[in-house]
Design an enzyme around this catalytic site. Structure first.
Site, short mmCIF file in Angstrom:
data_model
loop_
_atom_site.label_atom_id
_atom_site.label_comp_id
_atom_site.label_asym_id
_atom_site.label_seq_id
_atom_site.Cartn_x
_atom_site.Cartn_y
_atom_site.Cartn_z
N LYS A 78 0.77 -1.15 -0.25
CA LYS A 78 0.11 -0.26 -0.51
C LYS A 78 1.15 1.26 -0.13
O LYS A 78 1.36 1.91 0.93
CB LYS A 78 -1.02 0.14 1.23
CG LYS A 78 -1.53 1.54 1.45
CD LYS A 78 -3.28 0.80 2.21
CE LYS A 78 -3.83 2.00 2.58
NZ LYS A 78 -5.26 1.84 2.92
N SER A 153 -9.90 1.88 3.33
CA SER A 153 -9.20 2.45 2.17
C SER A 153 -8.22 2.00 1.34
O SER A 153 -7.50 2.22 0.48
CB SER A 153 -7.99 4.19 2.81
OG SER A 153 -7.21 3.53 3.89
N SER A 177 -9.70 -0.45 7.28
CA SER A 177 -9.51 -0.17 5.73
C SER A 177 -9.27 -1.13 5.37
O SER A 177 -8.42 -1.09 3.81
CB SER A 177 -8.30 0.97 5.34
OG SER A 177 -8.69 2.23 5.48
N1 GLN Z 1 -13.32 4.24 6.17
C1 GLN Z 1 -12.21 4.47 7.42
C2 GLN Z 1 -12.20 6.29 6.77
O1 GLN Z 1 -12.11 6.84 6.69
C3 GLN Z 1 -11.43 3.97 8.09
C4 GLN Z 1 -10.40 3.59 7.23
C5 GLN Z 1 -8.90 2.91 7.32
O2 GLN Z 1 -9.38 2.62 7.66
N2 GLN Z 1 -7.20 4.14 7.09
O3 GLN Z 1 -11.58 6.70 8.29
#
Ligand code: GLN
Length: 497
Positions: A78, A153, A177
């Site tokens: 990532k 994400s 995420s």
């Molecule tokens: N969807 C969540 C957010 O927008 C989690 C994102 C994540 O775990 N990095 O913060």
């Protein structure tokens, strides 16, 4: 095809010298050439590095050295994890040209194993989002239906494993995420206990929540990747100083006598009934295999989203203060003065969602509001954590859906941030409590999209989580299904953007 196999299967072939790591890397890059234009999971490909690493791994195998299980295995990373000499953008314009001078600890550990790094994967900008649509560069398509999002994400990391354009990958999980995109792309994704994996070199989003973890095609590979990346690190003060077990020892096909809790608060009317059905059916499989299943209550679950969307932005607003145009990344040219340079740099190079989070977080921490928002959120977080502590007195593992819906259409939730935030309703509670959690494939909704089963354990109880996940996988075939556009995704749609 080699690209379809798991890391553990490929290791056997490499060890027996049936294949070379170079052949394997070439097979993956041919696959990337064929399907990446449709999936768009990568921001950067590192083929030169990969081939060099593959040659090095082959030299080891040729010598008959005792090679580590991930030697020669093609892995995607990532783009929030620092890779020495390789651009690391966090899918943000502000880091478009940032080339880290050092490797994250997880990268150093993977390199010690002799992996082959394929490239850096797309994500929501600074890991803020649930669909990967917040990337400043491109939209990643879910291999199961190219009109839908892969989750976020870490959407790129999930999509490339699902599309067989990587054998496995690393992602990061702050509020879901890893688990949510794993569920939406039909692969295995695990967030280890907070502190299990060093975050040195992980670009910080919300420091009290961030964890790095693997995406894989099966639970065995997940254990292998965990073995490689877990462990304490003097460069990360939050890393836990505890021995790391050999997680492959938890790959036991037996749940006899294990207690599984089903939290009633997760089965709300807003949960898709098709998802609820799949999850209940999965739990029934585990029960048949000898587990005891009981309903439990986690009464403060309903506060998890509101709490998360105070704490995560608050921490983000502090962490993102460093992108000021002075030290690294984008800088506005020819500003009138220093303050204008700061303002222009940040307003030009951060995307909408990142700005929204910085504003929410700054507000929640500002004088006069801190007690009402930030402090209150911390109290709610403690209550959520005590719910789990009480539950784990009674059960070994908690089973829930990973996501309340399957993958949704590209563009469907972008206009409504609250709708997007609600995607995390099943994953944020465990993030608050720092628990290990895995998402494994547990079936499909009638439209053909995959469904994920989330299994949560007490802090440091990864072994129990893996054991339940492994048993489920060994007795079902959901993880063996491939996206319907397989094998080449092409010709099935026109007008691909
Ligand atoms: N969807 C969540 C957010 O927008 C989690 C994102 C994540 O775990 N990095 O913060």
């Amino acid at each position: 095809m080699l690209y379809e196999l798991t890391a553990h299967a490929l290791h056997e072939k490499l060890k027996a010298r049936e294949i070379t790591a170079v052949e394997l890397a070439e097979s993956i890059y041919a696959r990337i050439d064929a399907v990446e234009p449709h999936v768009k999971g990568y921001l950067t490909l590192t083929k030169d590095i990969a081939l060099e690493q593959a040659h090095a791994a082959d030299a080891g195998f040729q010598n008959g050295d005792d090679m580590p299980p991930l030697a020669g295995i093609p892995i995607a990373i990532k783009d929030v994890i620092c890779t020495k000499g390789v651009r690391t953008t966090c899918a943000s314009k502000i880091l478009e040209t940032f080339v880290p001078p050092y490797d994250a600890t997880v990268m150093a550990k993977l390199n010690e194993q002799g992996i082959v790094m394929l490239g850096k994967t797309n994500m929501d900008e600074f890991a803020m989002g649930s669909s990967t649509e917040n990337s400043a560069y491109q939209i990643t398509h879910n291999p199961w239906d190219l009109d839908t999002i892969p989750g976020g994400s870490s959407g790129g990391s999930a999509a490339v494993v699902s599309a067989d354009t990587a054998i496995c990958s690393l992602g990061s999980d702050t509020g879901g995420s890893i688990r949510q995109p794993a569920a939406l792309c039909g692969v295995v994704g695990m967030k280890p206990t907070y502190g299990r994996v060093s975050r040195y070199g992980l670009v910080a989003f919300a420091s009290s929540l961030d964890q790095i973890g693997p995406f894989t095609k099966d639970v065995t590979d997940c254990a292998l990747l965990l073995n490689a990346i877990c462990g304490s690190d003097t460069m990360d003060a939050t890393s836990i100083d505890a021995p790391v077990p050999d997680f492959t020892q938890s790959l036991i096909n037996d749940v006899e006598g294990m207690k599984i809790g089903i939290p009633k608060e997760y089965f709300t009317p807003t949960l898709d009934t098709e998802i609820a059905d799949r999850v209940h059916a999965a739990v029934a499989v585990l029960e048949q295999l000898g587990a005891t299943v009981e309903e439990i209550s986690l009464p403060h679950t309903e506060y998890a989203i509101a709490t998360y969307y105070i704490i995560a932005p608050a921490e983000a607003s502090a962490n993102l203060a460093r992108y000021d145009g002075v030290r690294y990344g984008y800088r506005n040219e020819n500003p009138e003065d220093l303050i204008t340079m700061y303002k222009k740099t940040r307003s030009q190079a951060f995307g909408e969602e990142v700005k929204r989070r910085i504003m929410i977080g700054t507000f929640a921490l500002s004088a006069g509001y801190q007690d009402a928002y930030y402090k209150k959120a911390q109290k709610a977080r403690t209550l959520i954590k005590s719910d789990f502590d009480a539950a784990f007195e009674k059960v070994d593992v908690i089973a829930t859906p990973t996501s309340p819906t399957p993958a949704f259409k590209i563009g469907e939730r972008t206009a409504d941030p609250l709708q997007m935030y609600l995607s995390d309703v099943m994953t944020t509670p465990a993030s608050h409590a720092g628990l290990p959690g895995i998402s494994i494939p547990c079936g499909f909704v009638p439209s053909g999209l995959p469904v994920g089963l989330q299994l949560l354990g007490a802090p440091m109880a990864e072994e129990k989580v893996l054991r339940v996940a492994y048993t489920f996988e060994q007795n079902t075939e959901h993880h063996l299904q491939k996206p319907k556009f397989y094998p080449n995704f092409a010709d099935t749609r026109q007008n691909l953007s």
